[in-house]
Design a protein around this motif. Structure first.
Motif, PDB file in Angstrom:
ATOM      1  N   THR A 233       0.863  27.618 -24.813  1.00  0.00           N
ATOM      2  CA  THR A 233      -0.408  26.903 -24.874  1.00  0.00           C
ATOM      3  C   THR A 233      -0.283  25.609 -24.072  1.00  0.00           C
ATOM      4  OG1 THR A 233       0.203  25.741 -26.900  1.00  0.00           O
ATOM      5  CG2 THR A 233      -0.938  27.840 -27.141  1.00  0.00           C
TER       6      THR A 233
ATOM      7  N   TYR B  58       3.596  31.992 -29.886  1.00  0.00           N
ATOM      8  CA  TYR B  58       3.011  30.875 -29.142  1.00  0.00           C
ATOM      9  C   TYR B  58       3.969  29.680 -29.131  1.00  0.00           C
ATOM     10  CZ  TYR B  58      -1.364  33.469 -29.441  1.00  0.00           C
ATOM     11  OH  TYR B  58      -2.334  34.447 -29.335  1.00  0.00           O
TER      12      TYR B  58
ATOM     13  N   ASN C  76       1.758  37.927 -31.510  1.00  0.00           N
ATOM     14  CA  ASN C  76       2.099  37.057 -30.380  1.00  0.00           C
ATOM     15  C   ASN C  76       2.931  35.863 -30.833  1.00  0.00           C
ATOM     16  OD1 ASN C  76       0.833  38.534 -28.340  1.00  0.00           O
ATOM     17  ND2 ASN C  76      -1.149  37.554 -28.717  1.00  0.00           N
TER      18      ASN C  76
ATOM     19  N   LYS D 138       3.452  33.491 -25.313  1.00  0.00           N
ATOM     20  CA  LYS D 138       2.345  32.728 -24.741  1.00  0.00           C
ATOM     21  C   LYS D 138       2.654  31.227 -24.826  1.00  0.00           C
ATOM     22  CE  LYS D 138       0.133  36.742 -25.002  1.00  0.00           C
ATOM     23  NZ  LYS D 138      -0.080  37.592 -23.821  1.00  0.00           N
TER      24      LYS D 138
END
Length: 574
Positions: free
Chosen positions: A324, A281, A279, A322
């Motif tokens: 955060t 981030y 992934n 993704k």
């Protein structure tokens, strides 16, 4: 007319240049100094001018080293107007409020230490509230719009291709019935880079103020750097490590998303399978907000990015990406054992969440730290690139065992040859060329290169130097002639073509457009009409992007061809 250089003269931060005429005072940029304690202390010194006397600030773009002292300027008495592109205005709200928050946090941290040591307390450079207060003076404009500051000054922003909304500034100044044209490069971008358009080539100027960040260096081919980045991520993941990328929240982060999207969504690339469980981030609240600003400013994207949008593919999103949001989510990234990519601000590692990620990842030889932007002298990023074996983070000494990579090809600054190509665009040698925004060697080396290649003499600016500028004299005799000349070159043909396009689209203004396409139309009137068309263009292109984002379910269909017909991408061909 005088020009005083008040920042970015001995390095690449603190951009600030004062233009003084008999009747007016204008600032080009008002940036923050960055790069360690000595540079930071410069921010607290008095400005070498009275902020209350400044009528206008013209901001080239939203990076903190070009806009970061605007709240301080307001705090110390400025009450004028701040002009920038509309995309820059959107980013200023994010950048300046975040900067104010950081200054408050730093002051709070210092004061805890000072109280324990019995030392006097300090105040933040400015607060988040003061940053928000400064935004009320901002007046957004579009690229290519002709803006009348006052009876003696006109300004136009051109696309600099550096970050979203970045501008090259053309400033016409009239004194004693003579007009001088000043061109300020801002920070120039790299040709043929993703998302943004190429820097505008300008053909005429009496005086040029230009950056020299990479005045003595060449970038590797960008395509090679993209492949290198993907290979680094794959190799690091195989070792069970994390790839940590300190990245500027505005510009580099979005470009990285764009490039990673191409690989993660490309089933034909064998590396896609290797990255299936890795992934990416984006761990920066400011970068997250900036990415949203990018999405709503589709009108300034290049053709490739607009093609993605027209096909229904958002180039700033992919499955493994993704964002955060909370501090807890950020902390979790350093607890989770799965290999991952962490992209976090700040790009020079001087503040923000990236310092926490470095603390938790630098000591582990399985990890990789990848630099994708310029690292100023005195910054933690520069220290790591120069081979430091140990650094101090949050009072703790950290061994540097992770692999350190430098991918300069991702930098948003034009290299030596890019700067030279931009300067070659002037059809006539400017009266003076001032070199700023570069470390001393970069400026001096670029001045020598320009002399050897083009035969032009340049002035590498040092300290707070001030220069008297001669009136342009025989070039033009008044503002009307100057603007007629400028409009003839950059607006008339485009305006006529645009008027015909608008006439086909908007029946309610057919009558006015018919009146305005006459060959004898006054150039200034055409410029005003062109401003209206630019507003229509932004609305049309962003409507198309919105429809794509909504899946085209609004009962409206606007194809790429139709959007192009509304207004072909505006570029100066000066």
């Amino acid at each position: 007319m005088k020009i005083q250089f008040c920042g970015a003269t001995t390095g690449v931060t603190g951009s600030c240049h004062l233009i003084t005429t008999e009747n007016h005072k204008v600032l080009l940029d008002c940036g923050q100094f960055q790069g360690g304690k000595a540079q930071d202390e410069l921010n607290y010194e008095p400005f070498p001018f009275d902020p209350a006397e400044i009528e206008y600030v013209i901001v080239s773009h939203a990076h903190i080293d070009h806009c970061g002292r605007i709240p301080l300027l307001v705090k110390r008495g400025f009450k004028g107007s701040i002009y920038c592109t509309d995309a820059t205005a959107d980013l200023l709200e994010i950048m300046l409020k975040d900067s104010g928050h950081i200054h408050e946090q730093e002051a709070e941290w210092k004061n805890r230490k000072n109280e324990r040591a019995g030392r006097p307390l300090v105040e933040p450079l400015y607060t988040e509230l003061e940053a928000e207060e400064s935004l009320k003076y901002v007046k957004p404009v579009l690229y290519d719009q002709l803006i009348e500051l006052n009876e003696e000054m006109r300004v136009v922003f051109n696309d600099a291709g550096h970050i979203l909304g970045s501008g090259e500034v053309e400033l016409w100044v009239e004194e004693n019935e003579n007009v001088s044209k000043i061109v300020f490069s801002g920070d120039l971008g790299v040709m043929e880079r993703p998302i943004l358009r190429n820097p505008t080539i300008i053909k005429k100027a009496d005086y040029v103020i230009m950056e020299t960040t990479y005045g003595n260096r060449l970038h590797p081919e960008n395509s090679m750097d993209v492949n290198n980045l993907i290979n680094i991520i794959c190799e690091t993941a195989k070792r069970g490590g994390n790839t940590v990328i300190p990245s500027f929240a505005v510009g580099r982060t979005q470009e990285l998303i764009f490039e990673l999207n191409k690989i993660y969504d490309n089933t034909k690339d064998p590396r896609q399978k290797e990255l299936e469980n890795v992934n990416v981030y984006i761990d920066s609240p400011m970068a997250n907000a900036a990415t949203e600003v990018f999405k709503k400013n589709a009108q300034v994207f290049d053709d490739e990015t607009k093609d993605y949008i027209s096909r229904g593919d958002n180039p700033l999103e992919f499955k493994n990406l993704k964002f955060t949001r909370s501090t807890e989510e950020s902390q979790w990234l350093n607890i989770d054992k799965d290999p991952k990519v962490i992209i976090s601000a700040s790009g020079m590692c001087e503040a923000g969440r990236i310092r926490h990620h470095l603390k938790h990842n630098l000591w582990d030889a399985r990890n990789s730290i990848v630099f994708v932007g310029y690292q100023a002298e005195g910054t933690l990023g520069r220290t790591l690139l120069e081979g430091a074996e140990e650094v101090t983070l949050f009072g703790e000494k950290i061994q540097v065992n992770a692999k350190i990579h430098n991918l300069e090809g991702f930098s948003g600054h034009a290299d030596r040859d890019g700067l030279l190509a931009w300067l070659k665009g002037f059809q006539k040698v400017p009266k003076q060329i001032f070199l700023v925004h570069g470390e001393p060697d970069a400026k001096l080396d670029f001045a020598r290169t320009v002399k050897e290649t083009l035969g032009y003499d340049c002035i590498p600016v040092n300290a707070n130097a001030e220069y008297e500028l001669e009136n342009a004299g025989g070039t033009v005799v008044n503002m009307k002639e100057a603007m007629a000349e400028a409009v003839d070159e950059k607006t008339v043909n485009e305006a006529r073509e645009n008027l015909f396009n608008v006439r086909r689209r908007l029946e309610d203004i057919i009558y006015n457009t018919n009146l305005s396409v006459d060959q004898n139309t006054d150039p200034e009137k055409l410029a005003r009409i062109n401003n209206i068309i630019l507003e229509l263009e932004k609305s049309a292109i962003n409507l198309g992007a919105t429809i794509v984002d909504n899946g085209g379910d609004d009962g409206i269909e606007i194809t790429k061809e139709e959007m192009d017909a509304i207004k072909e991408e505006q570029r100066h061909k000066k």
